[in-house]
Each structure stands twice: as structure tokens, then as C-alpha cells.
Design a protein around this motif. Structure first.
Motif, short mmCIF file in Angstrom:
data_model
loop_
_atom_site.label_atom_id
_atom_site.label_comp_id
_atom_site.label_asym_id
_atom_site.label_seq_id
_atom_site.Cartn_x
_atom_site.Cartn_y
_atom_site.Cartn_z
N PHE A 117 52.99 47.17 44.93
CA PHE A 117 53.87 47.93 45.82
C PHE A 117 55.07 48.51 45.07
O PHE A 117 55.27 49.72 45.05
CB PHE A 117 54.35 47.04 46.97
CG PHE A 117 55.11 47.78 48.02
CD1 PHE A 117 54.45 48.58 48.95
CD2 PHE A 117 56.50 47.68 48.10
CE1 PHE A 117 55.16 49.27 49.92
CE2 PHE A 117 57.21 48.38 49.06
CZ PHE A 117 56.54 49.17 49.98
N CYS A 118 55.84 47.66 44.41
CA CYS A 118 57.06 48.15 43.76
C CYS A 118 56.87 48.45 42.27
O CYS A 118 57.78 48.98 41.63
CB CYS A 118 58.20 47.15 43.95
SG CYS A 118 57.98 45.60 43.02
N ARG A 119 55.71 48.11 41.70
CA ARG A 119 55.34 48.39 40.32
C ARG A 119 56.18 47.62 39.29
O ARG A 119 56.20 47.96 38.11
CB ARG A 119 55.43 49.89 40.00
CG ARG A 119 54.77 50.80 41.02
CD ARG A 119 53.34 50.42 41.33
NE ARG A 119 52.46 50.54 40.16
CZ ARG A 119 51.19 50.15 40.16
NH1 ARG A 119 50.67 49.57 41.24
NH2 ARG A 119 50.47 50.31 39.08
N VAL A 120 56.86 46.58 39.72
CA VAL A 120 57.59 45.73 38.79
C VAL A 120 56.61 44.83 38.05
O VAL A 120 55.63 44.35 38.64
CB VAL A 120 58.64 44.88 39.55
CG1 VAL A 120 59.26 43.82 38.63
CG2 VAL A 120 59.73 45.77 40.12
N PHE A 127 53.81 35.52 41.31
CA PHE A 127 53.14 36.60 42.02
C PHE A 127 52.27 36.01 43.12
O PHE A 127 51.97 34.82 43.15
CB PHE A 127 52.31 37.46 41.07
CG PHE A 127 51.13 36.72 40.47
CD1 PHE A 127 49.88 36.76 41.08
CD2 PHE A 127 51.28 35.98 39.31
CE1 PHE A 127 48.81 36.08 40.54
CE2 PHE A 127 50.20 35.30 38.76
CZ PHE A 127 48.96 35.35 39.37
N LYS A 128 51.86 36.89 44.03
CA LYS A 128 50.97 36.51 45.12
C LYS A 128 49.80 37.49 45.15
O LYS A 128 49.90 38.63 44.67
CB LYS A 128 51.71 36.56 46.47
CG LYS A 128 52.90 35.62 46.58
CD LYS A 128 52.46 34.17 46.67
CE LYS A 128 53.66 33.24 46.90
NZ LYS A 128 53.25 31.83 47.04
N TYR A 137 51.06 41.10 44.04
CA TYR A 137 52.39 41.48 44.51
C TYR A 137 53.43 40.51 43.94
O TYR A 137 53.13 39.33 43.69
CB TYR A 137 52.46 41.42 46.04
CG TYR A 137 51.53 42.38 46.74
CD1 TYR A 137 51.93 43.68 47.02
CD2 TYR A 137 50.25 41.96 47.12
CE1 TYR A 137 51.06 44.55 47.68
CE2 TYR A 137 49.38 42.83 47.76
CZ TYR A 137 49.80 44.13 48.03
OH TYR A 137 48.94 45.00 48.68
N CYS A 138 54.64 41.04 43.78
CA CYS A 138 55.74 40.13 43.50
C CYS A 138 56.03 39.36 44.79
O CYS A 138 55.60 39.75 45.88
CB CYS A 138 56.97 40.89 43.02
SG CYS A 138 57.70 42.01 44.25
N ARG A 148 57.59 40.65 52.42
CA ARG A 148 57.85 41.76 53.34
C ARG A 148 56.56 42.22 54.01
O ARG A 148 56.54 42.59 55.19
CB ARG A 148 58.50 42.93 52.59
CG ARG A 148 59.98 42.70 52.28
CD ARG A 148 60.68 44.02 51.96
NE ARG A 148 60.16 44.64 50.76
CZ ARG A 148 60.65 44.42 49.55
NH1 ARG A 148 61.67 43.57 49.39
NH2 ARG A 148 60.14 45.03 48.51
N LEU A 149 55.44 42.22 53.24
CA LEU A 149 54.17 42.69 53.79
C LEU A 149 53.61 41.75 54.84
O LEU A 149 53.05 42.18 55.85
CB LEU A 149 53.15 42.88 52.66
CG LEU A 149 53.38 44.07 51.73
CD1 LEU A 149 52.41 44.02 50.56
CD2 LEU A 149 53.19 45.39 52.50
#
Length: 221
Positions: free
Chosen positions: A193-196, A203-204, A211-212, A218-219
Motif C-alpha cells: 500500500f505505502c511502498r515502504v 510485516f503482515k 503490508y507494514c 488501517r485495512l
């Protein structure tokens, strides 16, 4: 004969005891020999037929041959007029057959190696035959990568090993991040999502995407 006199029946060969009725005889150390026994005892023997050699012979490898018996053990070519020969495992060969029999074989083309060669991976190659199996570019013994017994350059070795980034699908040549059975370039292991960039343990995963922790929370609300 020999400044001595004999009864005819006493002038005999010391070996076969046959009467020497003709003038052909040989004397050695005071003993008399017929022609056959003299050559049998004192003449050199042919290494091939094992018979005495009466005239010209070939001497090589501490052995003697009749001229027409000094031949290549493979093609039977006479070696008297040849420019050299090869000896291998007590056999003699003409130069061509000797090279084919003795010279190391190039691993790629299987032809005899006659001059400079390259040794790598416990094998020998002609210099021009030592190339990457995939791209055919020359490689050196110091930069070769082995896979399934074949030589590869750095790039194609990794492509063959199928060490590819799960994100970009390109070969991974250096450090990578491994998650389960998947591998990533470090810069490509990022939050969907945020590309970090993600770190292991931070992570998840949801529906096969990474995702971070912040974006994941948030999702999922």
C-alpha cells in the motif's frame, strides 16, 4: 676349421648336435653353432614376432624389432619412416593415433587437446571451448560458476538456479530477503500500500500481499 681338424661326424653344433656339413657355421667362446642355433641364442629377438633378427633392425624402448614389424599397434602403419611415435601402456602408436589415445579430451567438444588448455571443475577444455553454456561468452577459470556439471557466467548461473525476485521476477545476484519459499530483492520487499520497505518480523500478510503493520491495521479496521 678354426685351425683344428675334426672327423666329419664330430663337427657338430654344440646345441642341436647336428652335423655341420656346409661351410656356414659360427663360433662363440670356442663353441661351434649352426646358423639357426647361433641366431636363436645370440641374435636379438623381434619384440613382435619373437623370432631372431638376422639383419637390420629397429631399436627403441630397450627393445628390438624387424623393420616391417615396428608398426603402430592401432592402425598397423610402419613407423620406420614416421617422424616419431608414442608409447602408452607398453603399446606403440603413430603420432596421430598416439594423440587420440593419450591426449586429454576437451569436455565440450571431446576432441584431443594438442596445445594450451584450461583446467577447471576437474575437467579440461580448449581455451576457445570454455564458455558459458547459455550465452556462449568466454569465461575464465576464476569467474566460472558450476551448475549440474556445466560452466556458466555469473548472470546465467543465477538464472539457472532460478533465484528470482518474487516482485520483479528478475534474477537475484546478491543479498535477498526470503519469506517462506519466496525471495525478494531487498528494495522490492515493500508494503503493497505505502511502498515502504519492510523488515522481517515487521510485516503482515493478507490475500498474498505484504503490508507494514500500520497499513495492515488501517485495512482491517
Amino acid at each position: 676349421a678354426l685351425n683344428r681338424s675334426w672327423h666329419l661326424e664330430h663337427f657338430v653344433c654344440c646345441c642341436c648336435r647336428e652335423t655341420i656339413e656346409q661351410n656356414i657355421f659360427f663360433e662363440k667362446s670356442g663353441k661351434i653353432y649352426c646358423e639357426k642355433d647361433y641366431h636363436s641364442v645370440f641374435s636379438p629377438k623381434c619384440n613382435k614376432c619373437l623370432l631372431p633378427i638376422f639383419d637390420m633392425c629397429v631399436m627403441a624402448l630397450d627393445k628390438t624389432w624387424h623393420l616391417d614389424h615396428f608398426t603402430c599397434d592401432l592402425c598397423q602403419k610402419m613407423l620406420v619412416d614416421e617422424e616419431g611415435f608414442h608409447e602408452f601402456n607398453n603399446n606403440i602408436y603413430c603420432r596421430l593415433d598416439g594423440v587420440n589415445k593419450i591426449a586429454p579430451r576437451c569436455f565440450t567438444c571431446q576432441q584431443p587437446i594438442m596445445d594450451n588448455f584450461l583446467s577447471a571443475m576437474n575437467k579440461q577444455w580448449h581455451i576457445h571451448c570454455f564458455v558459458c553454456l547459455d550465452c556462449k561468452r568466454p569465461i575464465s577459470a576464476e569467474s566460472v560458476y558450476e551448475h549440474d556439471g556445466q560452466p556458466y557466467c555469473f548472470e546465467h548461473y543465477h538464472k539457472r538456479r532460478l533465484c528470482r525476485c518474487h516482485t520483479c521476477h528478475e534474477a537475484i545476484f546478491g543479498a535477498f530477503v526470503a519469506v517462506g519459499c519466496k525471495k525478494f530483492h531487498p528494495d522490492h520487499f515493500v508494503c503493497s500500500f505505502c511502498r515502504v520497505r519492510l523488515s522481517l518480523g515487521g510485516f503482515k500478510i493478507r490475500e498474498g500481499k505484504y503490508y507494514c503493520v500500520a497499513c495492515f491495521n488501517r485495512l482491517v479496521g
